[in-house]
Design an enzyme around this catalytic site. Structure first.
Site, PDB file in Angstrom:
ATOM      1  CE  LYS A   1      -4.007   1.859   2.555  1.00  0.00           C
ATOM      2  NZ  LYS A   1      -4.891   1.651   3.725  1.00  0.00           N
TER       3      LYS A   1
ATOM      4  CB  SER B   1      -8.276   3.380   2.433  1.00  0.00           C
ATOM      5  OG  SER B   1      -7.413   2.882   3.437  1.00  0.00           O
TER       6      SER B   1
ATOM      7  CB  SER C   1      -8.288   0.468   5.351  1.00  0.00           C
ATOM      8  OG  SER C   1      -9.030   1.635   5.192  1.00  0.00           O
TER       9      SER C   1
HETATM   10  N1  GLN Z   1     -13.029   3.786   5.936  1.00  0.00           N
HETATM   11  C1  GLN Z   1     -12.429   4.161   7.179  1.00  0.00           C
HETATM   12  C2  GLN Z   1     -12.042   5.613   7.143  1.00  0.00           C
HETATM   13  O1  GLN Z   1     -12.233   6.209   6.163  1.00  0.00           O
HETATM   14  C3  GLN Z   1     -11.253   3.290   7.471  1.00  0.00           C
HETATM   15  C4  GLN Z   1     -10.001   3.696   6.811  1.00  0.00           C
HETATM   16  C5  GLN Z   1      -8.829   2.843   7.172  1.00  0.00           C
HETATM   17  O2  GLN Z   1      -8.962   1.819   7.820  1.00  0.00           O
HETATM   18  N2  GLN Z   1      -7.658   3.320   6.808  1.00  0.00           N
HETATM   19  O3  GLN Z   1     -11.560   6.162   8.072  1.00  0.00           O
END
Ligand code: GLN
Length: 485
Positions: free
Chosen positions: A79, A154, A178
């Site tokens: 990532k 994400s 994410s």
């Molecule tokens: N969707 C969640 C957020 O936007 C989780 C994001 C993540 O785990 N990095 O904060």
């Protein structure tokens, strides 16, 4: 040998060590496939030009009879918010479009020490803020199972690339789901470890009290193999713990895998779409035959989890992102030409809309008049959830729920409605607030769209969680085909 890209970690490392094929052949086939397939899904931001040279070095070591690491020759996608020395790390943001870190994150160093090859950097929502990988300044990533649908987020690039067989496995980061959400949407396995098990050194912080780096693979066994290498104490991250004394304790006997008591969290299944709901119950029917005891259970405080998560996450984000002023890291813009405030707003204007929204919300909940009302309250809820879960784990070995309460949806469908978007995370944020381990494994499809099961365990119970996930994975047995791309 053709179609080497379909192999799992064990097959790749054995094949290379036994000289059935070379590391160079494997990497060449993967790169060819990335060039052919990634135009369709856009999971990569950067490809590592040195991958082939590294593969040749591994082949050389093997030919000369020297020992190689346990992950020799596998290709891992990373990532793009995890620092890689000499390889751009953009966080999918214009703010860091030219940033090349001078050092490797601890997880990268550990993978390289075991002779894994970093194949490239993968797409994400900008600074890991989002649930669909639509908020990337490098364009969105598409779901390999249906190109009109979102891939989750994400760590969307990390899940889509593994599902599309563009790498053996990948790393993502999980602050509120994410790793698990895109794993669920792309029908692969995604794991968020206990807080403190994996070093965050070199991970660009979004919400540092909640997040962990976690692996994504096509099987639970692949995820286990990556975990063995990346976990453990790191002197560069004081929140890490020495795992030797903490894992595989608490009356778990690996010989008794099927003797487990599993609780289905009522609040988390009741809110799910009909198709997700049915798929979860048919999965339970299948693995019940393996001797698990299963019951419905309840976590009352779960209704406050999402509000607490978004308060804490945005508060920490607003402070973590303050460092991006384009002076220490960033793009070409000479500060000498501007008065300070103009310069500052000109550079920070380069954050995308969602990141700006989080910085504004986060600054608000931390501001003096509102700190107690929002931030402190959110911290109290976090403790309450942790406490309630601890109690549940006295009764149950594992807790399950849908990973995401809905099926993957069409690209563009929720991007204009932040609250709808945030609701995607309703089942995953619990594990981050409580710091416990959680995994998503594929359990089926509806109209060609994947559905995932989330399994959670008490903190540091990774051995139990991963072993049992493997039994459940086998009993459900859907991991046989991959998208035709
Ligand atoms: N969707 C969640 C957020 O936007 C989780 C994001 C993540 O785990 N990095 O904060």
């Amino acid at each position: 040998m053709s179609r080497l890209y379909t192999l799992n970690i064990e097959q790749v490392t054995n094949g290379i060590k036994n000289e059935e094929f070379t590391s160079e052949e494997y990497v060449s086939q993967i790169i060819e496939r990335i060039i052919k397939v990634d135009q369709k899904i856009n999971s990569f931001i950067t490809i590592n030009d040195n991958a082939l040279v590294q593969a040749q070095q591994i082949d050389k070591k093997i030919r000369s009879g020297s020992t190689v690491g346990s992950l020799a020759g596998i290709v891992v996608g990373i990532k793009d918010n995890i620092s890689t020395a000499g390889l751009k790390t953009t966080c999918a943001s214009k703010m860091l479009s030219d940033y090349v870190p001078p050092y490797d994150a601890t997880v990268i160093k550990r993978l390289k020490d075991k002779d894994a090859i970093i194949i490239g950097k993968l797409n994400l929502d900008e600074f890991a803020m989002g649930s669909t990988t639509e908020w990337s300044s490098y364009g969105l990533t598409r779901n390999p199972w249906n190109l009109d649908y979102v891939c989750g987020g994400s760590s969307g690039g990390s899940a889509a690339s593994v599902a599309a067989q563009l790498c053996t496995a990948s790393l993502g980061s999980d602050t509120g789901g994410s790793v698990r959400c895109p794993a669920s949407f792309c029908s692969v396995v995604g794991f968020k470890p206990t807080y403190g098990l994996v070093s965050r050194y070199g991970l660009v912080s979004y919400s540092n009290s909640l997040e962990q780096i976690g692996p994504i693979g096509r099987t639970v066994s692949d995820v286990k193999k990556i975990m063995e290498v990346i976990s453990g104490k790191d002197t560069n991250d004081n929140t890490t713990i020495d795992t030797r004394n903490n894992i595989n304790t608490n009356n778990y006997d690996p010989e008794q895998k099927n003797n487990q008591k599993i609780g289905l969290l009522r609040e988390l299944i009741n809110g799910a779409d009909e198709s997700v709901y049915q798929c979860i119950y048919s999965a339970i029917d299948k693995f019940n035959k393996f001797g698990f005891t299963y019951e419905e259970s309840s976590l009352k405080s779960s209704e406050y989890a999402l509000a607490s998560y978004y308060t804490i996450a945005t508060a920490e984000a607003s402070s973590n992102l303050a460092r991006f002023d384009n002076i220490r890291y960033g793009f070409e813009l000479n500060p000498d030409d501007y008065e300070w405030n103009t310069y500052f707003s000109k550079t920070r204007g380069n954050f995308g809309d969602e990141v700006k929204r989080r910085i504004i919300v986060g600054s608000f909940v931390l501001s003096s008049g509102y700190y107690g009302k929002y931030y402190l309250k959110a911290q109290r809820v976090k403790n309450l959830i942790k406490h309630e879960l601890k109690k549940l784990f006295k009764e149950y070995d594992l807790l399950i729920s849908p990973t995401v309460p809905v099926l993957p949806f069409k690209i563009g469908e929720k991007i204009d409605d932040p609250l709808k978007m945030y609701l995607i995370d309703i089942n995953t944020v619990l594990a981050n607030l409580a710091g416990i381990p959680a995994i998503s494994i594929p359990i089926g499809f509806k109209n060609g769209l994947p559905i995932g099961l989330q399994i959670m365990a008490d903190e540091f119970q990774e051995k139990k969680l991963l072993d049992i996930s493997e039994v459940i994975e086998k009993s459900i047995n859907i991991n046989t085909s991959y998208p035709d791309l």
